[in-house]
Enzyme design. Structure first.
Site, mmCIF file in Angstrom:
data_model
loop_
_atom_site.group_PDB
_atom_site.id
_atom_site.type_symbol
_atom_site.label_atom_id
_atom_site.label_comp_id
_atom_site.label_asym_id
_atom_site.label_seq_id
_atom_site.Cartn_x
_atom_site.Cartn_y
_atom_site.Cartn_z
ATOM 1 N N THR A 1 0.847 -1.193 0.000
ATOM 2 C CA THR A 1 0.000 0.000 0.000
ATOM 3 C C THR A 1 0.882 1.243 0.000
ATOM 4 O OG1 THR A 1 -1.682 -1.208 1.246
ATOM 5 C CG2 THR A 1 -1.858 1.192 1.212
ATOM 6 N N ARG B 1 -38.074 0.362 -0.884
ATOM 7 C CA ARG B 1 -38.458 -0.536 -1.963
ATOM 8 C C ARG B 1 -39.768 -1.252 -1.616
ATOM 9 N NH1 ARG B 1 -38.307 -1.976 -7.333
ATOM 10 N NH2 ARG B 1 -38.065 -4.246 -7.604
ATOM 11 N N GLY C 1 -31.624 -7.166 -8.001
ATOM 12 C CA GLY C 1 -30.939 -6.789 -9.234
ATOM 13 C C GLY C 1 -30.253 -5.439 -9.136
ATOM 14 N N GLU D 1 -3.132 -8.296 5.784
ATOM 15 C CA GLU D 1 -2.568 -8.364 7.141
ATOM 16 C C GLU D 1 -2.863 -9.705 7.821
ATOM 17 O OE1 GLU D 1 -2.400 -4.979 9.649
ATOM 18 O OE2 GLU D 1 -2.850 -3.592 8.026
ATOM 19 N N SER E 1 -7.773 -15.021 6.763
ATOM 20 C CA SER E 1 -8.618 -15.628 7.800
ATOM 21 C C SER E 1 -8.017 -16.941 8.281
ATOM 22 C CB SER E 1 -10.035 -15.861 7.251
ATOM 23 O OG SER E 1 -10.709 -14.635 7.052
#
Length: 379
Positions: free
Chosen positions: A158, A268, A340, A363, A366
């Site tokens: 980064t 909605r 959608g 970093e 999992s």
């Protein structure tokens, strides 16, 4: 135990929320589409004190603790995981490594510039062929008088291109020797030190990622952090704190996805009523809300241990593992709630999901978190 936010957290929450709403949210889709790293935004966040949050005031920082740091990242993650990741990497990796392990001269030379945003920081451990298996790194340094000569490459770094200063872990001893790795501070423009941008990332596209290249890079011995050979141990400690960063950022991304889904579900309508009235949607929202709160509690527990200077290897891994997986789940569920529309860039669900996916990898994956946790509980 007091679960209320302290005064500083309340102040930072409002400050970051206002800044993100004005400076980040209107541009996040454009930055994402163009893979543009907004250095100018980083500079502004430096002015706000967000690039040296836990750096003491004597070194130009804000002088806060990890509660405030985690709070800031949560607020940034709600708006843009890419910008949040850049702030996390700058603070906990580069700046954090120098602050916790550098000597007084190095701190006074670099921390004020990093905390103010005059300098952008990078941190390099991963290589093209070594990720979790860091002790097999091939980037090496050989002593030449008062200088070290470095050759090799680092990957997935980064701010590798825009970083003004990089903390880099390099092998100075035998392969697989945990006492054979050393941390160096290298400034941008050092002869032989270059970077190539990594393009076409799946998510966190507003955060710059690059490959670092070292071609006979000469670094003075004064740029060594701590003792020669202590770099790997330093890096493991830095990553313990860095996992709080990713956990907090994951919480923010998860909450951003949840809030977007919650708002959409109220607006909605299907079958003559808001879809939030349907149990299938309500249960999704209930699961998201519960798991986000749990992830935040784990994150603040790790932050408490960091503030208290207590061991946090297990709790940091708890937080990073759980929060990152929750972020992915919430991004996925938000997309499902939106149907959608969630599959389009017109709505934020797909970006939250893409940004969240990095949190389960960066970093320490999992799987690595589970390895760390299992080793801790089996001691």
């Amino acid at each position: 135990m007091n679960f209320d936010m302290n005064e500083n957290q309340l102040m930072i929450t409002q400050m970051v929320r206002d800044f993100a709403e004005k400076e980040i949210k209107p541009n996040r889709n454009k930055w994402d589409a163009e893979e543009y790293f907004p250095v100018e935004i980083m500079k502004k966040m430096g002015d706000l004190g967000l690039l040296g949050i836990f750096v003491p005031e004597e070194y130009g920082g804000s002088g806060f603790g990890y509660f405030e740091y985690a709070t800031a990242l949560m607020e940034l993650g709600k708006v843009c995981g890419g910008v949040g990741l850049s702030v996390a990497a700058h603070n906990s990796l580069c700046t954090g490594h120098i602050y916790y392990h550098g000597n007084e001269e190095q701190k006074r030379k670099y921390l004020p510039k990093l905390a103010s945003g005059e300098f952008i920081g990078a941190w390099g451990l991963t290589e093209p062929n070594t990720g979790s298996d860091a002790m097999r790194m091939k980037t090496v340094a050989q002593k030449d008088g008062e200088y070290w000569v470095i050759n090799g490459a680092k990957n997935w770094i980064t701010h590798g291109l825009s970083g003004d200063v990089s903390v880099v872990l390099v092998r100075t001893g035998d392969l697989l020797d945990s006492n054979g790795i050393t941390a160096f501070i290298i400034e941008k423009g050092t002869p032989g030190f270059s970077a190539v941008k990594i393009k076409d990332k799946f998510g966190v596209r507003a955060s710059e990622t690059a490959e670092l290249i070292f071609d006979n890079v000469r670094v003075h011995e004064s740029q060594v952090i701590g003792a020669v050979g202590n770099g790997f141990k330093q890096a493991m400690q830095v990553l313990d704190g860095g996992r709080i960063s990713i956990a907090a950022l994951s919480c923010g991304v998860a909450r951003g996805a949840y809030e977007a889904a919650l708002q959409y579900s109220k607006e909605r309508e299907q079958f003559g009523q808001p879809i939030s009235n349907f149990q299938a949607i309500g249960f999704k929202l209930a699961d998201m809300a519960t798991e986000i709160d749990a992830a935040e509690l784990l994150t603040f527990q790790a932050a408490y241990l960091k503030n208290s200077k207590k061991g946090l290897t297990k709790q940091g891994a708890f937080a990073k593992l759980y929060a990152s997986e929750v972020a992915v789940k919430c991004g996925n569920e938000a997309m499902q709630v939106m149907g959608g529309y969630g599959y389009t860039k017109e709505y934020p669900a797909e970006k939250y999901l893409r940004d969240a996916r990095l949190m389960t990898v960066g970093e320490g994956t999992s799987e690595i978190q589970k390895l760390v946790i299992s080793r801790e509980i089996l001691k």
